[in-house]
Every structure is written in structure tokens, then in C-alpha cells.
Design a protein around this motif. Structure first.
Motif, PDB file in Angstrom:
ATOM      1  N   THR A 265       0.783  -1.235   0.000  1.00 13.79           N
ATOM      2  CA  THR A 265       0.000   0.000   0.000  1.00 13.79           C
ATOM      3  C   THR A 265       0.813   1.282   0.000  1.00 13.79           C
ATOM      4  OG1 THR A 265      -0.138  -0.057   2.426  1.00 13.79           O
ATOM      5  CG2 THR A 265      -1.914  -1.134   1.191  1.00 13.79           C
ATOM      6  N   LEU A 266       1.983   1.294   0.623  1.00 10.71           N
ATOM      7  CA  LEU A 266       2.644   2.559   0.925  1.00 10.71           C
ATOM      8  C   LEU A 266       3.035   3.352  -0.330  1.00 10.71           C
ATOM      9  CD1 LEU A 266       3.159   3.915   3.602  1.00 10.71           C
ATOM     10  CD2 LEU A 266       5.491   3.037   3.566  1.00 10.71           C
ATOM     11  N   LEU A 267       3.755   2.735  -1.237  1.00 11.41           N
ATOM     12  CA  LEU A 267       4.163   3.456  -2.448  1.00 11.41           C
ATOM     13  C   LEU A 267       2.973   3.863  -3.314  1.00 11.41           C
ATOM     14  CD1 LEU A 267       7.484   1.661  -3.464  1.00 11.41           C
ATOM     15  CD2 LEU A 267       7.203   4.062  -2.810  1.00 11.41           C
ATOM     16  N   PRO A 268       1.970   2.982  -3.538  1.00 14.29           N
ATOM     17  CA  PRO A 268       0.791   3.432  -4.286  1.00 14.29           C
ATOM     18  C   PRO A 268       0.061   4.594  -3.616  1.00 14.29           C
ATOM     19  CG  PRO A 268       0.862   1.042  -4.239  1.00 14.29           C
ATOM     20  CD  PRO A 268       1.929   1.520  -3.317  1.00 14.29           C
ATOM     21  N   MET A 269       0.024   4.613  -2.281  1.00 15.62           N
ATOM     22  CA  MET A 269      -0.606   5.716  -1.573  1.00 15.62           C
ATOM     23  C   MET A 269       0.152   7.020  -1.800  1.00 15.62           C
ATOM     24  SD  MET A 269      -1.587   3.737   1.988  1.00 15.62           S
ATOM     25  CE  MET A 269      -2.113   5.196   2.888  1.00 15.62           C
ATOM     26  N   ILE A 270       1.479   6.956  -1.752  1.00 12.74           N
ATOM     27  CA  ILE A 270       2.290   8.150  -1.992  1.00 12.74           C
ATOM     28  C   ILE A 270       2.066   8.664  -3.410  1.00 12.74           C
ATOM     29  CG2 ILE A 270       4.659   9.003  -2.223  1.00 12.74           C
ATOM     30  CD1 ILE A 270       5.398   7.035   0.068  1.00 12.74           C
ATOM     31  N   ASP A 271       2.084   7.746  -4.361  1.00 12.52           N
ATOM     32  CA  ASP A 271       1.848   8.128  -5.758  1.00 12.52           C
ATOM     33  C   ASP A 271       0.472   8.765  -5.921  1.00 12.52           C
ATOM     34  OD1 ASP A 271       2.573   8.003  -8.663  1.00 12.52           O
ATOM     35  OD2 ASP A 271       0.841   6.671  -8.726  1.00 12.52           O
ATOM     36  N   SER A 272      -0.521   8.212  -5.241  1.00 12.06           N
ATOM     37  CA  SER A 272      -1.886   8.713  -5.356  1.00 12.06           C
ATOM     38  C   SER A 272      -2.027  10.130  -4.815  1.00 12.06           C
ATOM     39  CB  SER A 272      -2.843   7.770  -4.616  1.00 12.06           C
ATOM     40  OG  SER A 272      -4.166   8.241  -4.659  1.00 12.06           O
ATOM     41  N   ILE A 273      -1.487  10.400  -3.619  1.00 11.69           N
ATOM     42  CA  ILE A 273      -1.666  11.734  -3.047  1.00 11.69           C
ATOM     43  C   ILE A 273      -0.899  12.788  -3.842  1.00 11.69           C
ATOM     44  CG2 ILE A 273      -2.168  10.849  -0.738  1.00 11.69           C
ATOM     45  CD1 ILE A 273       0.627  11.780   0.118  1.00 11.69           C
ATOM     46  N   CYS A 274       0.266  12.404  -4.378  1.00 15.47           N
ATOM     47  CA  CYS A 274       1.023  13.364  -5.186  1.00 15.47           C
ATOM     48  C   CYS A 274       0.240  13.750  -6.436  1.00 15.47           C
ATOM     49  CB  CYS A 274       2.380  12.778  -5.571  1.00 15.47           C
ATOM     50  SG  CYS A 274       3.551  12.699  -4.189  1.00 15.47           S
ATOM     51  N   LYS A 275      -0.397  12.761  -7.051  1.00 11.36           N
ATOM     52  CA  LYS A 275      -1.190  13.051  -8.244  1.00 11.36           C
ATOM     53  C   LYS A 275      -2.422  13.885  -7.915  1.00 11.36           C
ATOM     54  CE  LYS A 275       0.192   8.994 -10.957  1.00 11.36           C
ATOM     55  NZ  LYS A 275      -0.225   7.665 -11.476  1.00 11.36           N
ATOM     56  N   MET A 276      -3.039  13.626  -6.771  1.00 13.89           N
ATOM     57  CA  MET A 276      -4.281  14.316  -6.423  1.00 13.89           C
ATOM     58  C   MET A 276      -4.075  15.802  -6.156  1.00 13.89           C
ATOM     59  SD  MET A 276      -6.078  11.388  -4.032  1.00 13.89           S
ATOM     60  CE  MET A 276      -7.580  12.289  -3.700  1.00 13.89           C
ATOM     61  N   VAL A 277      -2.878  16.171  -5.671  1.00 14.55           N
ATOM     62  CA  VAL A 277      -2.628  17.593  -5.385  1.00 14.55           C
ATOM     63  C   VAL A 277      -1.523  18.156  -6.279  1.00 14.55           C
ATOM     64  CG1 VAL A 277      -3.481  17.515  -3.017  1.00 14.55           C
ATOM     65  CG2 VAL A 277      -1.083  16.990  -3.469  1.00 14.55           C
ATOM     66  N   ASN A 278      -1.204  17.428  -7.346  1.00  9.19           N
ATOM     67  CA  ASN A 278      -0.230  17.891  -8.339  1.00  9.19           C
ATOM     68  C   ASN A 278       1.113  18.282  -7.720  1.00  9.19           C
ATOM     69  OD1 ASN A 278      -2.035  17.690 -10.616  1.00  9.19           O
ATOM     70  ND2 ASN A 278      -3.056  19.552  -9.866  1.00  9.19           N
ATOM     71  N   VAL A 279       1.620  17.405  -6.877  1.00 10.69           N
ATOM     72  CA  VAL A 279       2.928  17.634  -6.265  1.00 10.69           C
ATOM     73  C   VAL A 279       3.967  16.731  -6.925  1.00 10.69           C
ATOM     74  CG1 VAL A 279       4.290  17.285  -4.166  1.00 10.69           C
ATOM     75  CG2 VAL A 279       2.095  18.457  -4.039  1.00 10.69           C
ATOM     76  N   ASP A 280       5.015  17.354  -7.415  1.00 11.79           N
ATOM     77  CA  ASP A 280       6.156  16.622  -7.955  1.00 11.79           C
ATOM     78  C   ASP A 280       7.091  16.298  -6.794  1.00 11.79           C
ATOM     79  OD1 ASP A 280       8.490  15.756  -9.169  1.00 11.79           O
ATOM     80  OD2 ASP A 280       8.369  17.196 -10.801  1.00 11.79           O
ATOM     81  N   LEU A 281       7.499  15.030  -6.683  1.00 16.47           N
ATOM     82  CA  LEU A 281       8.377  14.638  -5.586  1.00 16.47           C
ATOM     83  C   LEU A 281       9.656  15.475  -5.550  1.00 16.47           C
ATOM     84  CD1 LEU A 281       8.008  10.732  -5.673  1.00 16.47           C
ATOM     85  CD2 LEU A 281       7.149  12.281  -3.916  1.00 16.47           C
ATOM     86  N   GLU A 282      10.106  15.935  -6.705  1.00 12.72           N
ATOM     87  CA  GLU A 282      11.318  16.761  -6.747  1.00 12.72           C
ATOM     88  C   GLU A 282      11.132  18.086  -6.006  1.00 12.72           C
ATOM     89  OE1 GLU A 282      14.223  16.110  -7.853  1.00 12.72           O
ATOM     90  OE2 GLU A 282      13.980  14.298  -9.066  1.00 12.72           O
ATOM     91  N   SER A 283       9.868  18.511  -5.830  1.00 11.66           N
ATOM     92  CA  SER A 283       9.616  19.800  -5.177  1.00 11.66           C
ATOM     93  C   SER A 283       9.645  19.699  -3.655  1.00 11.66           C
ATOM     94  CB  SER A 283       8.260  20.350  -5.619  1.00 11.66           C
ATOM     95  OG  SER A 283       7.189  19.581  -5.073  1.00 11.66           O
ATOM     96  N   LEU A 284       9.758  18.497  -3.127  1.00  7.70           N
ATOM     97  CA  LEU A 284       9.783  18.313  -1.678  1.00  7.70           C
ATOM     98  C   LEU A 284      11.068  18.878  -1.084  1.00  7.70           C
ATOM     99  CD1 LEU A 284       8.559  14.600  -1.486  1.00  7.70           C
ATOM    100  CD2 LEU A 284       7.202  16.636  -0.951  1.00  7.70           C
ATOM    101  N   ASP A 285      10.964  19.363   0.143  1.00  9.69           N
ATOM    102  CA  ASP A 285      12.152  19.789   0.882  1.00  9.69           C
ATOM    103  C   ASP A 285      12.659  18.706   1.814  1.00  9.69           C
ATOM    104  OD1 ASP A 285      12.405  22.672   0.070  1.00  9.69           O
ATOM    105  OD2 ASP A 285      10.337  22.688   0.829  1.00  9.69           O
ATOM    106  N   TYR A 286      11.732  17.954   2.406  1.00  5.06           N
ATOM    107  CA  TYR A 286      12.096  16.902   3.356  1.00  5.06           C
ATOM    108  C   TYR A 286      11.135  15.725   3.222  1.00  5.06           C
ATOM    109  CZ  TYR A 286      14.586  20.714   5.734  1.00  5.06           C
ATOM    110  OH  TYR A 286      15.397  21.768   6.031  1.00  5.06           O
ATOM    111  N   ILE A 287      11.607  14.586   3.707  1.00  2.00           N
ATOM    112  CA  ILE A 287      10.742  13.426   3.905  1.00  2.00           C
ATOM    113  C   ILE A 287      10.766  13.100   5.392  1.00  2.00           C
ATOM    114  CG2 ILE A 287      10.409  10.966   3.433  1.00  2.00           C
ATOM    115  CD1 ILE A 287      11.669  11.515   0.674  1.00  2.00           C
ATOM    116  N   ALA A 288       9.605  13.083   6.011  1.00  2.00           N
ATOM    117  CA  ALA A 288       9.490  12.772   7.430  1.00  2.00           C
ATOM    118  C   ALA A 288       8.893  11.377   7.586  1.00  2.00           C
ATOM    119  CB  ALA A 288       8.613  13.801   8.143  1.00  2.00           C
ATOM    120  N   ALA A 289       9.466  10.584   8.471  1.00  2.00           N
ATOM    121  CA  ALA A 289       8.990   9.212   8.656  1.00  2.00           C
ATOM    122  C   ALA A 289       8.982   8.849  10.131  1.00  2.00           C
ATOM    123  CB  ALA A 289       9.873   8.227   7.891  1.00  2.00           C
ATOM    124  N   ALA A 290       7.965   8.080  10.520  1.00  2.00           N
ATOM    125  CA  ALA A 290       7.928   7.541  11.884  1.00  2.00           C
ATOM    126  C   ALA A 290       9.122   6.610  12.066  1.00  2.00           C
ATOM    127  CB  ALA A 290       6.623   6.790  12.114  1.00  2.00           C
TER     128      ALA A 290
END
Length: 237
Positions: free
Chosen positions: A38-63
Motif C-alpha cells: 500500500t505505501l508506495l501506491p498511496m504516496i503516488d496517489s496523493i502526489c497526483k491528487m494535489v499535483n505535487v512533484d516529488l522533486e519539489s519536496l524539501d524533506y521526507i518525514a517518517a515515523a
């Protein structure tokens, strides 16, 4: 500042994107599928839904843990892989901190409990001091009755939350007596990537982030397989 946040440290898989003071999107799944599915498909889905390119991220936060050994490994591996590929820093947020952050601006003691099996929970105790969430104890792996005993020592009403609640709810009711306590509602009872992202934002401003190669999970205790192997080895010796 834009952060992709994820939490797969328990039964729930949750991903979110936060930009400055705005939660752009959050997707949480608590269903009978493995996080590796589920995790990678979920990430792909939310990025597409709000038109966010992963390259535009500043950080990745993880538990970062504690939590399910398998879930943590999947989440950490996903975060490290994305961070390495995108050349972005990682912010590790302790799972219990994220859970406690679901409950805001209360005078009550916040007691997140995660099921650690064998009548034990992962826990810590939190209080809001003005507008800052402060952890009052070490991160602990203790029996549920010991957790309740320690919580009552703060002499405050207690809010319990986390995946340990449905497992130990009856035990809590029996052991806590007439002490004032509450169970968090479903909307804030489980891990939320938005909480991980919000805390990640605060940590990023303090310069508390890591290179992808440095980030490792925080297990708090050894896995059952490791404990059994050590017990077997001691028996041989």
C-alpha cells in the motif's frame, strides 16, 4: 517548506503532504493489506491528487519507531529509498511523539500505547506546557498494568490512545479503578502522517534532519526472533 510524511509503524499506513502551515492531503488506511502493498501506491496517489512533484519536496518525514518490526522496516526503507533517489534529507519522528501529537492543548496526561505483544506496550507520557508538547518520561516497553501505575503517578486525568487500546481496553478499565480517564475517539486514536509531518516541520526548523544513509529505525527492544535466538544460544553455551 514542503514535507512528505509517512507512518507505517503499526497496523495503519498513513501518508501526507504538508506545505508550510497547510495540510495539503492525507491518506490513511487501516485494512487487511501489507504496507509493502500500500505505501508506495498511496504516496503516488496523493502526489497526483494535489499535483505535487516529488522533486519539489524539501524533506521526507517518517515515523522512526518504536512499533511493528516489519512495518517500521518497510516505512524506513521507503523513506530512505525516496530520499536517496531525490537527494532529500530525512526527518525521523518517534512514533509515540506522533501519536501524542494527535491530542492537542489539553491539561490531561497523554498516554499513547502501542501493542508490543506479551501483555506489554510501547509507551511514554506527555503533557502540554503552554503550546509545546513535552515528553515526561523515557520511551518504555512495559507491561500494561505497570503503564497504568506510572500514568496515575502524574496525578492527572489520562487520555489513552493507540493500537494498544482495543487490545488492553478491558484491562485498563479493570486496573485503573475510579481514576478519571478517557479513550481517544477513532479520528485521533491511530497513527497519522499529518502529525508526523507537523512534528517533522518543527524538527526541520531546528536543523534536526539526517542524510538518507544515516536514518535507522528505533526498535526500543529486540525482536522476538532475536530474543529466541539469544535464548537458544545461551542454552547451547
Amino acid at each position: 517548506m514542503k514535507i512528505l510524511a509517512l507512518d507505517s509503524s503499526g497496523n495503519v499506513a498513513s501518508v501526507a503532504i504538508i506545505e508550510d502551515d497547510k495540510l495539503l492531503i492525507e491518506l490513511t488506511m487501516n485494512y487487511k493489506k501489507t504496507h509493502s502493498q500500500t505505501l508506495l501506491p498511496m504516496i503516488d496517489s496523493i502526489c497526483k491528487m494535489v499535483n505535487v512533484d516529488l522533486e519539489s519536496l524539501d524533506y521526507i518525514a517518517a515515523a522512526s519507531g518504536p512499533g511493528s518490526f516489519t512495518g517500521l522496516r518497510i516505512g524506513v526503507a521507503t523513506a530512505k529509498g525516496l530520499a536517496y533517489a531525490l537527494n532529500k534529507p530525512i526527518i525521523g519522528v518517534p512514533t509515540l511523539d506522533g501519536l501524542a501529537y494527535n491530542i492537542t492543548y489539553t491539561d490531561y496526561l497523554i498516554c499513547p500505547i502501542m501493542d508490543a505483544k506479551r501483555n506489554q506496550v510501547y509507551t511514554a507520557f506527555y503533557l502540554w506546557e503552554k503550546d509545546v508538547l513535552k515528553r515526561q518520561s523515557d520511551y518504555l516497553a512495559i507491561e500494561i498494568n505497570e503503564c497504568i501505575k506510572k500514568a496515575k503517578e502524574y496525578n492527572k486525568p489520562i487520555i489513552f490512545l493507540g493500537d494498544g487500546v482495543p487490545v488492553y481496553k478491558d484491562r485498563i478499565k479493570e486496573a485503573i479503578g475510579d481514576w478519571q480517564y478517557y479513550f481517544a475517539p477513532q479520528s485521533c486514536n491511530m497513527q497519522k502522517a499529518s502529525s508526523i509531518g507537523s512534528l517533522g516541520m518543527l524538527l526541520a526548523k531546528e536543523g534536526k534532519f539526517q542524510d538518507s544513509m544515516e536514518f535507522v529505525p528505533f526498535y526500543l527492544r529486540k525482536s522476538q526472533a532475536e530474543r529466541e535466538y539469544e535464548a537458544k544460544t545461551r542454552g547451547i553455551l
